[in-house]
Every structure is written in C-alpha cells, then in structure tokens.
Design a protein around this motif. Structure first.
Motif, PDB file in Angstrom:
ATOM      1  N   PHE A 167     -10.866  11.489   0.689  1.00 41.42           N
ATOM      2  CA  PHE A 167      -9.488  11.382   0.191  1.00 41.42           C
ATOM      3  C   PHE A 167      -8.920   9.987   0.478  1.00 41.42           C
ATOM      4  CE2 PHE A 167      -7.555  15.684  -0.865  1.00 41.42           C
ATOM      5  CZ  PHE A 167      -8.769  16.303  -1.075  1.00 41.42           C
ATOM      6  N   CYS A 168      -9.170   9.491   1.705  1.00 37.14           N
ATOM      7  CA  CYS A 168      -8.601   8.180   2.075  1.00 37.14           C
ATOM      8  C   CYS A 168      -9.212   7.048   1.250  1.00 37.14           C
ATOM      9  CB  CYS A 168      -8.813   7.893   3.565  1.00 37.14           C
ATOM     10  SG  CYS A 168      -7.803   8.944   4.607  1.00 37.14           S
ATOM     11  N   ILE A 169     -10.516   7.120   0.990  1.00 37.25           N
ATOM     12  CA  ILE A 169     -11.145   6.043   0.210  1.00 37.25           C
ATOM     13  C   ILE A 169     -10.671   6.096  -1.242  1.00 37.25           C
ATOM     14  CG2 ILE A 169     -13.360   5.196  -0.704  1.00 37.25           C
ATOM     15  CD1 ILE A 169     -14.597   5.996   1.983  1.00 37.25           C
ATOM     16  N   VAL A 170     -10.527   7.314  -1.785  1.00 35.02           N
ATOM     17  CA  VAL A 170     -10.065   7.440  -3.180  1.00 35.02           C
ATOM     18  C   VAL A 170      -8.626   6.934  -3.314  1.00 35.02           C
ATOM     19  CG1 VAL A 170      -9.403   9.134  -4.927  1.00 35.02           C
ATOM     20  CG2 VAL A 170     -11.666   9.238  -3.912  1.00 35.02           C
ATOM     21  N   LEU A 171      -7.748   7.313  -2.388  1.00 44.14           N
ATOM     22  CA  LEU A 171      -6.367   6.816  -2.464  1.00 44.14           C
ATOM     23  C   LEU A 171      -6.282   5.364  -1.982  1.00 44.14           C
ATOM     24  CD1 LEU A 171      -3.478   7.561  -3.232  1.00 44.14           C
ATOM     25  CD2 LEU A 171      -3.095   8.302  -0.890  1.00 44.14           C
ATOM     26  N   GLY A 172      -7.267   4.960  -1.177  1.00 48.90           N
ATOM     27  CA  GLY A 172      -7.281   3.589  -0.672  1.00 48.90           C
ATOM     28  C   GLY A 172      -7.501   2.556  -1.777  1.00 48.90           C
ATOM     29  N   PHE A 173      -8.081   2.995  -2.899  1.00 46.24           N
ATOM     30  CA  PHE A 173      -8.320   2.060  -4.020  1.00 46.24           C
ATOM     31  C   PHE A 173      -6.999   1.537  -4.605  1.00 46.24           C
ATOM     32  CE2 PHE A 173      -9.386   1.803  -8.728  1.00 46.24           C
ATOM     33  CZ  PHE A 173      -9.896   0.526  -8.657  1.00 46.24           C
ATOM     34  N   THR A 214      -8.832 -10.192   3.728  1.00 45.41           N
ATOM     35  CA  THR A 214      -9.107  -9.121   2.767  1.00 45.41           C
ATOM     36  C   THR A 214      -9.538  -7.845   3.488  1.00 45.41           C
ATOM     37  OG1 THR A 214      -9.791 -10.783   1.160  1.00 45.41           O
ATOM     38  CG2 THR A 214     -10.453  -8.521   0.709  1.00 45.41           C
ATOM     39  N   ILE A 215     -10.442  -7.996   4.464  1.00 48.41           N
ATOM     40  CA  ILE A 215     -10.929  -6.813   5.190  1.00 48.41           C
ATOM     41  C   ILE A 215      -9.794  -6.182   6.002  1.00 48.41           C
ATOM     42  CG2 ILE A 215     -12.497  -6.037   7.022  1.00 48.41           C
ATOM     43  CD1 ILE A 215     -14.463  -8.222   6.010  1.00 48.41           C
ATOM     44  N   PHE A 216      -9.025  -7.024   6.675  1.00 51.23           N
ATOM     45  CA  PHE A 216      -7.921  -6.515   7.489  1.00 51.23           C
ATOM     46  C   PHE A 216      -6.899  -5.778   6.612  1.00 51.23           C
ATOM     47  CE2 PHE A 216      -3.837  -7.094   9.743  1.00 51.23           C
ATOM     48  CZ  PHE A 216      -4.165  -6.451  10.921  1.00 51.23           C
ATOM     49  N   ALA A 217      -6.580  -6.380   5.465  1.00 46.72           N
ATOM     50  CA  ALA A 217      -5.592  -5.755   4.561  1.00 46.72           C
ATOM     51  C   ALA A 217      -6.134  -4.441   3.996  1.00 46.72           C
ATOM     52  CB  ALA A 217      -5.245  -6.712   3.424  1.00 46.72           C
ATOM     53  N   TYR A 218      -7.444  -4.384   3.759  1.00 46.76           N
ATOM     54  CA  TYR A 218      -8.026  -3.141   3.241  1.00 46.76           C
ATOM     55  C   TYR A 218      -7.943  -2.029   4.285  1.00 46.76           C
ATOM     56  CZ  TYR A 218     -11.224   0.234   1.201  1.00 46.76           C
ATOM     57  OH  TYR A 218     -11.758   1.396   0.698  1.00 46.76           O
ATOM     58  N   LEU A 219      -8.173  -2.405   5.545  1.00 43.79           N
ATOM     59  CA  LEU A 219      -8.055  -1.407   6.625  1.00 43.79           C
ATOM     60  C   LEU A 219      -6.625  -0.868   6.691  1.00 43.79           C
ATOM     61  CD1 LEU A 219     -10.239  -3.066   9.419  1.00 43.79           C
ATOM     62  CD2 LEU A 219     -10.804  -1.083   8.011  1.00 43.79           C
ATOM     63  N   ILE A 220      -5.660  -1.771   6.500  1.00 46.56           N
ATOM     64  CA  ILE A 220      -4.255  -1.332   6.487  1.00 46.56           C
ATOM     65  C   ILE A 220      -4.039  -0.363   5.316  1.00 46.56           C
ATOM     66  CG2 ILE A 220      -1.872  -2.093   6.071  1.00 46.56           C
ATOM     67  CD1 ILE A 220      -2.496  -4.626   7.615  1.00 46.56           C
ATOM     68  N   SER A 221      -4.626  -0.663   4.160  1.00 46.10           N
ATOM     69  CA  SER A 221      -4.474   0.199   2.983  1.00 46.10           C
ATOM     70  C   SER A 221      -5.042   1.586   3.262  1.00 46.10           C
ATOM     71  CB  SER A 221      -5.197  -0.395   1.774  1.00 46.10           C
ATOM     72  OG  SER A 221      -4.738  -1.679   1.537  1.00 46.10           O
ATOM     73  N   LEU A 222      -6.205   1.630   3.922  1.00 49.74           N
ATOM     74  CA  LEU A 222      -6.819   2.929   4.252  1.00 49.74           C
ATOM     75  C   LEU A 222      -5.924   3.716   5.210  1.00 49.74           C
ATOM     76  CD1 LEU A 222     -10.621   2.107   4.717  1.00 49.74           C
ATOM     77  CD2 LEU A 222      -9.553   3.332   2.829  1.00 49.74           C
ATOM     78  N   VAL A 223      -5.375   3.010   6.201  1.00 50.52           N
ATOM     79  CA  VAL A 223      -4.489   3.681   7.166  1.00 50.52           C
ATOM     80  C   VAL A 223      -3.254   4.221   6.445  1.00 50.52           C
ATOM     81  CG1 VAL A 223      -2.982   3.317   9.167  1.00 50.52           C
ATOM     82  CG2 VAL A 223      -5.287   2.365   9.162  1.00 50.52           C
ATOM     83  N   ALA A 245       0.831  -1.205   0.000  1.00 47.03           N
ATOM     84  CA  ALA A 245       0.000   0.000   0.000  1.00 47.03           C
ATOM     85  C   ALA A 245       0.864   1.253   0.000  1.00 47.03           C
ATOM     86  CB  ALA A 245      -0.912  -0.012   1.218  1.00 47.03           C
ATOM     87  N   MET A 246       1.970   1.201   0.738  1.00 48.72           N
ATOM     88  CA  MET A 246       2.855   2.369   0.832  1.00 48.72           C
ATOM     89  C   MET A 246       3.516   2.654  -0.513  1.00 48.72           C
ATOM     90  SD  MET A 246       5.539   3.061   3.861  1.00 48.72           S
ATOM     91  CE  MET A 246       7.031   2.363   3.244  1.00 48.72           C
ATOM     92  N   ILE A 247       4.022   1.598  -1.156  1.00 47.31           N
ATOM     93  CA  ILE A 247       4.735   1.779  -2.431  1.00 47.31           C
ATOM     94  C   ILE A 247       3.806   2.404  -3.470  1.00 47.31           C
ATOM     95  CG2 ILE A 247       5.736   0.497  -4.388  1.00 47.31           C
ATOM     96  CD1 ILE A 247       6.902  -1.446  -2.224  1.00 47.31           C
ATOM     97  N   VAL A 248       2.542   1.971  -3.488  1.00 51.41           N
ATOM     98  CA  VAL A 248       1.617   2.484  -4.510  1.00 51.41           C
ATOM     99  C   VAL A 248       1.067   3.864  -4.133  1.00 51.41           C
ATOM    100  CG1 VAL A 248      -0.574   2.068  -5.691  1.00 51.41           C
ATOM    101  CG2 VAL A 248       0.987   0.187  -5.299  1.00 51.41           C
ATOM    102  N   SER A 249       0.742   4.060  -2.850  1.00 54.11           N
ATOM    103  CA  SER A 249       0.073   5.326  -2.480  1.00 54.11           C
ATOM    104  C   SER A 249       1.040   6.487  -2.318  1.00 54.11           C
ATOM    105  CB  SER A 249      -0.774   5.136  -1.222  1.00 54.11           C
ATOM    106  OG  SER A 249       0.029   4.733  -0.147  1.00 54.11           O
ATOM    107  N   ALA A 250       2.303   6.211  -1.985  1.00 56.66           N
ATOM    108  CA  ALA A 250       3.259   7.309  -1.757  1.00 56.66           C
ATOM    109  C   ALA A 250       3.414   8.222  -2.983  1.00 56.66           C
ATOM    110  CB  ALA A 250       4.611   6.754  -1.307  1.00 56.66           C
ATOM    111  N   ILE A 273     -16.681   2.482  -4.367  1.00 54.61           N
ATOM    112  CA  ILE A 273     -15.216   2.386  -4.490  1.00 54.61           C
ATOM    113  C   ILE A 273     -14.657   1.444  -3.415  1.00 54.61           C
ATOM    114  CG2 ILE A 273     -13.037   3.671  -4.284  1.00 54.61           C
ATOM    115  CD1 ILE A 273     -14.501   6.077  -5.527  1.00 54.61           C
ATOM    116  N   MET A 274     -15.200   1.560  -2.187  1.00 56.53           N
ATOM    117  CA  MET A 274     -14.753   0.660  -1.105  1.00 56.53           C
ATOM    118  C   MET A 274     -15.048  -0.794  -1.463  1.00 56.53           C
ATOM    119  SD  MET A 274     -15.893   2.641   2.356  1.00 56.53           S
ATOM    120  CE  MET A 274     -15.126   1.497   3.486  1.00 56.53           C
ATOM    121  N   SER A 275     -16.260  -1.035  -1.977  1.00 58.28           N
ATOM    122  CA  SER A 275     -16.642  -2.414  -2.319  1.00 58.28           C
ATOM    123  C   SER A 275     -15.745  -2.971  -3.422  1.00 58.28           C
ATOM    124  CB  SER A 275     -18.102  -2.462  -2.800  1.00 58.28           C
ATOM    125  OG  SER A 275     -18.917  -1.790  -1.902  1.00 58.28           O
TER     126      SER A 275
END
Lengths: 133, 297
Positions: free
Chosen positions: B278-284, B245-254, B180-185, B208-210
């Motif tokens: 902003f977090c949900i859009v970048l969380g994708f 999947t849910i846990f990893a998505y929460l990490i992505s949002l964080v 998540a860091m490599i892609v979102s940074a 988008i979350m779904s």
C-alpha cells in the motif's frame, strides 16, 4: 498569462528536433491507426464468453478450482457472475464469483472454492448472468 | 533553431522532452488512481476515442500558444501545431507507461479496453505536457540577459549561499512533506489504492519504487522546471541530487503510510505485506507531489 521565455520564431529544425518530431508522429499515427482498426472491426455481436477450467487443488478442507474467462465479443460486460457446480456422490455443491467487468477481448481469471468436494468430478463452470452497461 | 547556449541540440531536445514527460506525470498521475477513468475506457467507442484525441489536441494548441513544454515558446503557427502533436504523443506515451507500471493494462486486457484507457488517461497526461511550463512557473529557460540581470543573478546567488545548510535541509524536508501530503491525502481513502496494491507482485513493487525515484529526480534536477541551477549551487547537506532524491522519497513513503493509517486504510495489526504494497503504491503519487513541493518551496 505572462511568459518571459524567448519565442522560437524559426521554422528550421535541428536534427534532434526532427528526430523527436518523427518519433512522436509515428506514435500518434499508431494510436490513430489502432482506433481506426477498432472502428472498422466493430460489430454489434452479442456478448459471448469462453471459459477454460484449470487444475484444482485440495487444501485445508477446501477445493480450489481456478478458471479463466475470455469475453470473445466486441462489447464490455459488467457484473459477470460465474457459477461452478461440482457433484459429490448424490450431492451437488455450487460456488460463485462475480467480475466487476470483463472488457471486449479481455481475459480474466478467478478461483471457485468448494468445501464439500475433494476433486473435480462433474464440474460445470458457466456464466449465469451479466449486465450490459 | 532552438539551441540554448552551452547545450547541444540533442541535450536541449532531451531536456524539453523530459520536461514534457515530467509535466504529464505531475498532472496526470492522480487520474491513474481514478478507477472510473479505466472503467469508462472499457466502453469508449472508436468515435469517442477520436473525439477525445481531437479535443485534447485542440486544448494543446491553446496551451502551446500560451506556454508549452519547451524551453523556448513556439512562435510560429507551424511550431505550435507540431509542438501540440508532440505534446499529445508524449501524453499518450506517459499515460501508457503509467497504466503499464500500475498493472492497469496487461496483454490480457483486450485491445479495445487498452486503447480506450490510454486515450482517456491521455487527456490529463497530454494537458499536463502543455501545462509543463505554466503550473511550475519560472522555467529554466535561458532568458536573454543584460547587465542588470547579471547583477540580480549575483545578488540571488549570494542570498542562496547565505541560506546555509540547515535552511536547505528545512526547505527540502518541508517541501517534500507538504507536497507528498497534498497529493496522497485525497488518494489514501479511495478504493483504488487497495485495488492497485492487490495487483502488484514484489518485482512490480520494486519497479514502482525505481520509477518513483527516477521521476522525482527528473522533475527536480533534469526537467529545468524552476531554478534548477540555483538548487545545484546551494551547498546543503541534502543538495547532492541523488541523496536529496532518496531522502525525499523516504519522506514520501512515510507520508503515504501516515495518510493510510490516518484514514484507517492501514492498521498496526495489518500484515507487513499489506503495509509495504500500500505504501509503495501510494508512494508513487506522493513522490511526484514531494518533488513538486521541493520545487515550489
């Protein structure tokens, strides 16, 4: 590049493979067909806009006037500046907004904000400039 | 015919298509966050669109010859040509879904701009389909096995089980976080995040979350990119596909939130609306990066 996967050297397809090939070719044909249509319909018409003014509202000392603008040509226009003029008694107030771009046949929406007027009297909204990118 | 043992032809085909779709999003999503691509799509002439489609198809022929998106490598000229056409169509479909999901194309966008954006975004998305089996090496393909392979598999299985619960949790957390860091940074400081966040309604944010959750699930547990069966064999706290999947998505949002805060895009005084959108859009893209990270580690 080394790939250890088995090769599929059989040209015979399963029903599932035929189904996915048929659907994907149909999708591809629709995209190519649309591009051909755009090509056939393309013209060098000059850029022209159509503006429709919506119903304004007065809120906290400001008059908000929504409008929509459609680029009726086959060309994209950039930095499209829209100006609204509203008359109050002898005074005239101007509000402007700029769209980064409005593509061919695209409809965009904006709101002009006036601080001196309380209702839409003698409002004129028009495009005052744009760039050809 | 390309029927893998123990799977019906339909299952094999659906898996292949999902792998292609996942590959398209893995490779193409960062280009959805590049406004220059949408911008140039507005001005693309039909001849340029044809050229882009032809160029992508040519690239896909080479990629399908070398790798492709299917469990079995295409081994005849006809299969390479048809798989390349399918890759292009999957890429265009994935690009369309991505553009619609992020509200970059709407019914008001104008046909020329819609097709221009789809075709230009279709280049990276299409190439992603062709690269599906390459950049996540190790695919779930059923390689013909002999006794030696079986012994290796058994040893691998034993090693997997020895890893235990906590090493699994650590690998999942680390993979999701780093991916998540490599892609979102690189995306966090760009104007595209605010431009896209401003286009989303609450309903769209939920969609988008779904989709983020679904894609993440498909990439790790359905698309057979890498050692999926090995992952399912492990008995970790998070090894149930849905909980992981849910846990990893929460990490992505964080991680998306951390990156946005780090680049001063978001501040603590900003509204909750802004933080959430902003977090949900970048969380994708972060979720897709997180899924890739979990596969790699």
């Amino acid at each position: 590049m080394s790939d250890e996967r088995r090769k599929n050297t059989d040209d015979q397809r399963t029903t599932a493979e035929w189904a996915s090939l048929g659907i994907t070719l149909l999708l591809l044909a629709s995209v190519i067909g649309t591009v051909i249509t755009l090509w056939v319909k393309s013209s060098d018409d000059p850029v022209r806009f159509r503006i429709a003014v919506g119903k304004g509202r007065f809120e906290e000392g400001q008059y908000y006037l929504p409008f929509s603008i459609v680029n009726d040509s086959n060309r994209t226009a950039a930095q499209v500046a829209v100006e609204g003029r509203a008359g109050v008694d002898d005074k005239e107030e101007t509000a402007t907004t700029v769209f980064s771009y409005i593509a061919s046949q695209e409809k965009a929406e904006g709101v002009l904000v006036f601080s001196e007027v309380k209702e839409a009297t003698n409002v004129k909204v028009r495009v005052v400039s744009f760039q050809r990118p | 015919m390309s029927v893998t043992a123990n799977q019906s032809p339909w299952q094999v085909e659906v898996n292949d298509l999902l792998r292609g779709m996942a590959g398209a999003f893995l490779f193409g999503t960062p280009f959805l966050y590049t406004s220059e691509v949408w911008w140039k799509g507005n001005f693309a002439t039909p001849s340029q669109m044809f050229f882009a489609l032809a160029l992508t198809y040519t690239g896909l022929i080479l990629l399908n010859w070398a790798a492709g998106f299917r469990d079995l490598r295409p081994g005849t000229r006809t299969r390479i040509l048809t798989d390349s056409a399918e890759s292009l169509a999957i890429g265009l479909l994935a690009a369309t879904l991505g553009l619609v999901l992020l509200n970059i194309i709407t019914f008001d966008s104008g046909l020329n701009a819609i097709v221009g954006r789809i075709v230009l975004e279709g280049i990276p998305f299409g190439l992603g389909v062709g690269l599906a089996n390459t950049y996540l090496k190790g695919g779930g393909g059923e390689v013909e096995s002999d006794g030696k392979d079986d012994r290796k598999k058994k040893e691998q299985q034993d090693e997997d089980s020895r890893k235990g619960m906590w090493s699994d949790v650590a690998a999942t957390v680390l993979g999701a976080t780093l991916g998540a860091m490599i892609v979102s940074a690189p995306l966090a400081p760009t104007n595209e995040v605010s431009a896209l966040a401003g286009r989303q309604s609450y309903l769209r944010l939920l969609v988008i979350m779904s989709v983020s959750l679904l894609l993440s699930y498909f990439i790790v547990f359905v698309a057979h990119f890498i050692a999926r069966r090995a992952r399912l064999r492990e008995e970790g706290l998070l090894q149930r596909p849905i909980s992981e999947t849910i846990f990893a998505y929460l990490i992505s949002l964080v991680m998306a939130a951390v990156m946005l805060w780090l680049f001063n895009v978001l501040e603590f005084g900003d509204s909750l609306d802004k933080w959430v959108s902003f977090c949900i859009v970048l969380g994708f893209p972060a979720a897709i990066g997180g899924a890739t990270g979990r596969l790699v580690l």
